[in-house]
Design an enzyme around this catalytic site. Structure first.
Site, short mmCIF file in Angstrom:
data_model
loop_
_atom_site.label_atom_id
_atom_site.label_comp_id
_atom_site.label_asym_id
_atom_site.label_seq_id
_atom_site.Cartn_x
_atom_site.Cartn_y
_atom_site.Cartn_z
CB CYS A 2 -0.94 0.00 1.20
SG CYS A 2 -2.23 -1.24 1.03
CG HIS A 3 0.64 3.87 1.89
ND1 HIS A 3 -0.40 3.18 2.44
CD2 HIS A 3 0.08 4.83 1.13
CE1 HIS A 3 -1.54 3.71 2.05
NE2 HIS A 3 -1.29 4.70 1.24
#
Lengths: 424, 207
Positions: B157-158
């Protein structure tokens, strides 16, 4: 501008009712003979469009709730059943899902209208603040509504957003568990989101009532930004603006119909056709398009400042981006409402719109990808620059330009501006 | 304002019995309002049956050395990795100072315990951690897809990288993946989520 009532009950029944509950008088004074500036352009039709869309969402939503099952094992299938088996379910579900997007398109245009024409300035500060409250309620309602189909994006969107709350110091984790009603997003979360998603539109309707009340005290602003000085500056709301609003509503509904009938899922995400799976995260979690600018601001803060770590900083920036709208009436120091007469600020506003759209673009992309394929120019850098401009516009540009800018000459009155007896 | 009972009025003068009644009634109303509000707030907290769904048993005999499984516990994933000697050595070689989060984040040990690998495992070969990234809750990828730059887990995701002790090493995640309450019931059976009596005999100690 709400002067003495001009309503004359013409029949016996109307007279009888007027002495007991003057509701026809209220409607007449508010929407028939209400004196409205004669120079409103089409940017002023989005209020009416928004009222229509609030009704579309409430009516279609109540119908969907008759068929939807708020349970983690059945929610996904119940939505599929609505679109396949329930008579006209495909239509009503499509209206509701696309209606949310069209609601947000209209609210963004309505807000940009307010920013450009200085609709937030005295004496309309409360009117503006109520509008920001409505916008916040719309965001909460839209977020919880997107969770209900219980697809992969529904689930992981809920996971990411509720985890943001966990960033708050000391109380964050307790609040997160309280929101979830468990140890993760699950049945309890889905059930309460359904309850609140049903409730909040009625709260919005109530605040819309206040918003219109606050509008009808000073009356409408207008493109030249001058107050109404005489009756010559105004036209009665009906038929002039009922017809103008009606025309805009019909055009907007035609575009809406194209989406509802011919591309009902184009604004959705393919991953939301996969049932929610708590063990697998989709490759790219993206929120609905109308949250993308704020999602970009959230991710742009990837550095800590003092005791605030990157995660909390991102959350504060994201909420601050909306929160700053509440104090906008006191940040803009210019007495001139309309940017037609603010040659410098106008350009900064145009770039503000570009920045907001650009942030939306950043929000949809992977932060580490390159902008337009330019080697080294990551989306995260663009997002940081645009985030800085977003806040700079409110905190630096508007306060300073209001003092140093020399506005253009304004017409003597609304009537003069319309009839050209004075250069505009 | 002249008081009927003869006491001085409220205009900067002596408080009267009526003033006292106002304050007392207002105070009772405020406390009563709070007492009524609390049940309506507290009802959103995890219910008794949710809290009781506390524990699972997992047979780890089928998890071969150098592989991992993901099990569902309390609505979310738990990673169980059977680590190789190399992975254990890699985790133990890390200096505490090199960790963004220096705490063990182990529910079995007191808060503030240093995050050495020894404080994150009961038996060195089995690493057992909750599988939601401490950034925003995504499920990091592991051996099957991408172990990141530190041979543990990588959150797509990040971009958070976890090491072979599931400690955050780089990226936005603020904390190490937490270790849930667990102990080995038998040589090959792990019980995740414990009663207080079990916690007393679970074999955990700060090292």
């Amino acid at each position: 501008m709400s002067g003495p009532s001009t309503y004359n009950p013409s029949t016996g029944i109307e007279k009888w009712l007027d002495e007991r509950l003057p509701i026809i008088r209220l409607g007449y004074d508010s929407f028939v003979d209400f004196p409205t500036p004669r120079n409103l352009n089409y940017w002023w039709t989005f209020g009416g469009i928004l009222a229509i869309f609030l009704m579309i969402q409430i009516v279609s939503g109540i119908v969907l709730a008759m068929h939807y099952v708020a349970h983690e094992d059945y929610a996904f299938e119940s939505v599929q059943r609505i679109t396949r088996d329930v008579p006209f379910g495909w239509l009503i579900q499509s209206m509701h899902a696309n209606g949310a997007s069209f609601f947000f398109v209209a609210v963004y245009l309505h807000m940009f209208r307010g920013l450009y024409y200085g609709s937030y300035k005295a004496p309309r500060e409360i009117l503006w603040i109520l509008g920001v409250v409505i916008y916040l309620l719309m965001m909460a309602t839209g977020f919880m509504g997107y969770v209900l189909p219980w697809g992969q994006m529904s689930y992981w969107g809920a996971m990411v957003i509720t985890n943001l709350i966990g960033a708050l110091p000391f109380v964050g984790e307790a609040i997160r568990e309280w929101l979830w009603g468990g140890f993760s997003v699950g049945q309890a979360t889905l059930n309460r989101f359904f309850s609140l998603h049903y409730l909040l539109p009625f709260v919005i309707a109530a605040v819309v009532g206040l918003h219109i009340w606050a509008l009808h005290v000073p009356g409408n602003g207008n493109p030249v930004g001058l107050e109404v000085k005489s009756k010559k500056d105004t036209l009665p709301f009906h038929p002039y603006y009922t017809v103008k609003d009606g025309f805009a509503i019909i055009v907007y509904l035609m575009i809406f119909a194209v989406f509802v009938f011919f591309m009902p899922n184009v604004l959705g995400h393919a991953d939301n056709f996969i049932p929610a799976d708590p063990l697998v995260t989709p490759a790219h979690i993206v929120p609905e398009w109308y949250y993308l600018p704020f999602y970009a601001i959230l991710r742009a803060i990837d550095f800590g400042i003092g005791p605030i770590d990157a995660k909390l900083g991102g959350v504060l920036a994201m909420f601050g981006a909306i929160g700053i709208l509440f104090v906008l009436p006191w940040l803009d120091t210019s007495k001139v409402r309309s940017m037609r007469y603010r040659p410098l600020t106008r350009w900064f506003f145009i770039f503000f719109v570009v920045a907001a759209l650009g942030l939306g673009w950043c929000g949809a992309k992977n932060p580490d990808d390159f902008v337009l394929g330019i080697e080294g120019f990551k989306f995260i850098y663009l997002a940081k620059f645009l985030t800085a401009y977003y806040f700079g516009y409110f905190i630096v540009i508007l306060p300073v330009l209001g003092i140093i800018e020399k506005p253009k000459e304004r017409p003597a009155s609304i009537e003069a501006a319309v009839l050209g007896t004075d250069k505009a | 304002m002249t008081e009927e009972n003869g006491a001085p009025g409220a205009d900067g003068q002596e408080p009267s019995r009526r003033d006292f009644i106002y304050i007392a009634a207002g105070g009772v109303a405020a406390v009563g309002g709070g007492l009524v509000a609390w049940p309506f707030i507290d009802q959103m907290n995890p219910a008794a049956d949710t809290l009781a769904l506390g524990s699972i048993r997992v047979d780890v005999s089928t998890v071969a050395v150098g592989s991992e499984i993901t099990v569902m516990w309390r609505g979310g994933p738990v990673f169980i990795r059977h680590r190789t000697e190399a992975e254990i050595a890699e985790a133990r070689a890390v200096e505490l100072g090199a960790l963004p989060d220096e705490e063990a984040r182990n529910d079995n040990l007191p808060a503030g315990t240093p995050g050495t690998d020894a404080n994150r495992v009961l038996r060195p070969e089995f690493l057992i951690v909750k599988g939601n990234c401490t950034h925003l809750g995504c499920v990091p990828l592991g051996l099957a897809a991408n172990t990141g730059d530190y041979d543990g887990w990588y959150c797509p995701c990040h971009g958070s990288h976890y090491d072979t002790s599931a400690r955050i090493r780089r990226g936005p995640a603020p904390e190490n993946l937490p270790v849930p309450d667990y102990y080995f019931e038998t040589e090959t059976t792990v019980k995740i989520g414990l009663s207080p009596e079990e916690a007393d005999n679970s074999g955990w100690a700060v090292s």
